[in-house]
Motif scaffolding. Structure first.
Motif, PDB file in Angstrom:
ATOM      1  N   ILE A 168       0.843  -1.198   0.000  1.00 16.16           N
ATOM      2  CA  ILE A 168       0.000   0.000   0.000  1.00 16.16           C
ATOM      3  C   ILE A 168       0.879   1.249   0.000  1.00 16.16           C
ATOM      4  O   ILE A 168       0.606   2.210  -0.730  1.00 16.16           O
ATOM      5  CB  ILE A 168      -0.962  -0.007   1.216  1.00 16.16           C
ATOM      6  CG1 ILE A 168      -2.012  -1.100   1.042  1.00 16.16           C
ATOM      7  CG2 ILE A 168      -1.615   1.360   1.397  1.00 16.16           C
ATOM      8  CD1 ILE A 168      -2.856  -1.348   2.278  1.00 16.16           C
ATOM      9  N   GLN A 169       1.941   1.228   0.791  1.00 17.31           N
ATOM     10  CA  GLN A 169       2.851   2.365   0.869  1.00 17.31           C
ATOM     11  C   GLN A 169       3.501   2.615  -0.503  1.00 17.31           C
ATOM     12  O   GLN A 169       3.604   3.750  -0.949  1.00 17.31           O
ATOM     13  CB  GLN A 169       3.934   2.098   1.912  1.00 17.31           C
ATOM     14  CG  GLN A 169       4.882   3.254   2.133  1.00 17.31           C
ATOM     15  CD  GLN A 169       5.925   2.938   3.195  1.00 17.31           C
ATOM     16  OE1 GLN A 169       6.234   1.791   3.462  1.00 17.31           O
ATOM     17  NE2 GLN A 169       6.424   3.987   3.823  1.00 17.31           N
ATOM     18  N   THR A 170       3.914   1.538  -1.188  1.00 18.86           N
ATOM     19  CA  THR A 170       4.509   1.673  -2.512  1.00 18.86           C
ATOM     20  C   THR A 170       3.484   2.233  -3.497  1.00 18.86           C
ATOM     21  O   THR A 170       3.809   3.107  -4.307  1.00 18.86           O
ATOM     22  CB  THR A 170       5.021   0.292  -3.002  1.00 18.86           C
ATOM     23  OG1 THR A 170       5.981  -0.189  -2.043  1.00 18.86           O
ATOM     24  CG2 THR A 170       5.659   0.406  -4.368  1.00 18.86           C
ATOM     25  N   ALA A 171       2.256   1.752  -3.440  1.00 17.66           N
ATOM     26  CA  ALA A 171       1.209   2.240  -4.327  1.00 17.66           C
ATOM     27  C   ALA A 171       0.914   3.721  -4.070  1.00 17.66           C
ATOM     28  O   ALA A 171       0.681   4.487  -5.021  1.00 17.66           O
ATOM     29  CB  ALA A 171      -0.057   1.407  -4.142  1.00 17.66           C
ATOM     30  N   MET A 172       0.938   4.129  -2.812  1.00 20.70           N
ATOM     31  CA  MET A 172       0.691   5.531  -2.477  1.00 20.70           C
ATOM     32  C   MET A 172       1.806   6.418  -3.026  1.00 20.70           C
ATOM     33  O   MET A 172       1.540   7.534  -3.470  1.00 20.70           O
ATOM     34  CB  MET A 172       0.581   5.699  -0.949  1.00 20.70           C
ATOM     35  CG  MET A 172      -0.607   4.993  -0.337  1.00 20.70           C
ATOM     36  SD  MET A 172      -2.179   5.671  -0.864  1.00 20.70           S
ATOM     37  CE  MET A 172      -2.214   7.143   0.102  1.00 20.70           C
ATOM     38  N   LYS A 173       3.036   5.946  -3.006  1.00 21.16           N
ATOM     39  CA  LYS A 173       4.157   6.726  -3.540  1.00 21.16           C
ATOM     40  C   LYS A 173       4.020   6.910  -5.043  1.00 21.16           C
ATOM     41  O   LYS A 173       4.380   7.944  -5.583  1.00 21.16           O
ATOM     42  CB  LYS A 173       5.488   6.048  -3.226  1.00 21.16           C
ATOM     43  CG  LYS A 173       5.910   6.182  -1.786  1.00 21.16           C
ATOM     44  CD  LYS A 173       7.246   5.487  -1.553  1.00 21.16           C
ATOM     45  CE  LYS A 173       7.641   5.587  -0.086  1.00 21.16           C
ATOM     46  NZ  LYS A 173       8.888   4.865   0.181  1.00 21.16           N
ATOM     47  N   GLU A 174       3.490   5.905  -5.723  1.00 17.98           N
ATOM     48  CA  GLU A 174       3.333   5.972  -7.179  1.00 17.98           C
ATOM     49  C   GLU A 174       2.248   6.948  -7.581  1.00 17.98           C
ATOM     50  O   GLU A 174       2.289   7.522  -8.664  1.00 17.98           O
ATOM     51  CB  GLU A 174       3.030   4.580  -7.740  1.00 17.98           C
ATOM     52  CG  GLU A 174       4.218   3.635  -7.666  1.00 17.98           C
ATOM     53  CD  GLU A 174       3.890   2.229  -8.103  1.00 17.98           C
ATOM     54  OE1 GLU A 174       2.743   1.987  -8.553  1.00 17.98           O
ATOM     55  OE2 GLU A 174       4.769   1.374  -7.998  1.00 17.98           O
ATOM     56  N   VAL A 175       1.264   7.162  -6.715  1.00 17.17           N
ATOM     57  CA  VAL A 175       0.154   8.061  -6.998  1.00 17.17           C
ATOM     58  C   VAL A 175       0.629   9.503  -7.017  1.00 17.17           C
ATOM     59  O   VAL A 175       0.156  10.322  -7.790  1.00 17.17           O
ATOM     60  CB  VAL A 175      -0.983   7.860  -5.965  1.00 17.17           C
ATOM     61  CG1 VAL A 175      -2.045   8.930  -6.098  1.00 17.17           C
ATOM     62  CG2 VAL A 175      -1.590   6.483  -6.116  1.00 17.17           C
ATOM     63  N   ARG A 176       1.580   9.858  -6.194  1.00 18.18           N
ATOM     64  CA  ARG A 176       2.073  11.219  -6.086  1.00 18.18           C
ATOM     65  C   ARG A 176       2.628  11.656  -7.349  1.00 18.18           C
ATOM     66  O   ARG A 176       3.052  11.846  -8.222  1.00 18.18           O
ATOM     67  CB  ARG A 176       3.151  11.336  -5.010  1.00 18.18           C
ATOM     68  CG  ARG A 176       2.575  11.170  -3.647  1.00 18.18           C
ATOM     69  CD  ARG A 176       3.661  11.407  -2.641  1.00 18.18           C
ATOM     70  NE  ARG A 176       3.173  11.014  -1.331  1.00 18.18           N
ATOM     71  CZ  ARG A 176       3.934  10.905  -0.281  1.00 18.18           C
ATOM     72  NH1 ARG A 176       5.192  11.148  -0.332  1.00 18.18           N
ATOM     73  NH2 ARG A 176       3.434  10.569   0.866  1.00 18.18           N
TER      74      ARG A 176
END
Length: 176
Positions: A168-176
């Motif tokens: 989830i943390q990796t996915a959130m970083k990609e959204v930025r």
């Protein structure tokens, strides 16, 4: 090195027809090791001499009424300054026994100790998948937070909360 010690122990146990007793005693020692930070420190620390380790292990075994081939094996490991590897020796012995019996061994990591019912459910599920009896080597690792990690041979299923949070943390970083 652990494999050589485990093989030698297996051959002695097989010769004396005491494989099950040795397996049970090694499991008992492994549980003692997991439940005592002091014992773990004694086993792992290079600060203690072979004589000190042997004396301490002998005293513990006398108090716990731990005798037989497994006890002598662990004492020999202490005498030879190999006590630090006793957990690897126990795992190798279990693997040799499982292979000789035609069983598979799964490494299961959980965040907290499992009860017998849950252990039985996991064994049953693995037997359904593999069509073979599966022995389970359980490791408790609170750092996975929750869930379970199962490794069977080269296959691994990681359903730990730690891994999910990381994804989830990796996915959130990609959204930025």
């Amino acid at each position: 090195m652990a494999g050589r010690y485990a093989t030698a122990l297996y051959e002695l146990a097989e010769e004396s027809k005491s494989v099950d007793a040795v397996l049970k005693d090694l499991q008992r020692f492994d549980e003692l090791l997991d439940s005592s930070a002091d014992l773990k420190r004694l086993v792992k620390s290079p600060v203690f001499s072979a004589e000190e380790q042997l004396a301490a292990i002998s005293a513990i075994f006398d108090k716990a009424k731990f005798t037989g081939l497994a006890a002598n094996f662990i004492k020999l490991a202490a005498k030879n300054r190999r006590l630090f590897a006793v957990d690897a020796m126990i795992r190798a012995f279990r693997a040799i026994v499982a292979k000789a019996r035609g069983e598979l061994t799964a490494k299961v990591t959980v965040a907290e100790p499992m009860n017998d019912a849950r252990l039985k459910d996991i064994k049953s599920a693995l037997k359904d998948v593999t069509s073979q009896d599966v022995e389970i080597d359980v490791k408790v690792d609170p750092s996975i937070i929750g869930g379970i990690i199962v490794q069977l041979g080269s296959r691994m299923v990681d359903a730990s909360l730690k891994t999910r949070l990381s994804a989830i943390q990796t996915a959130m970083k990609e959204v930025r």
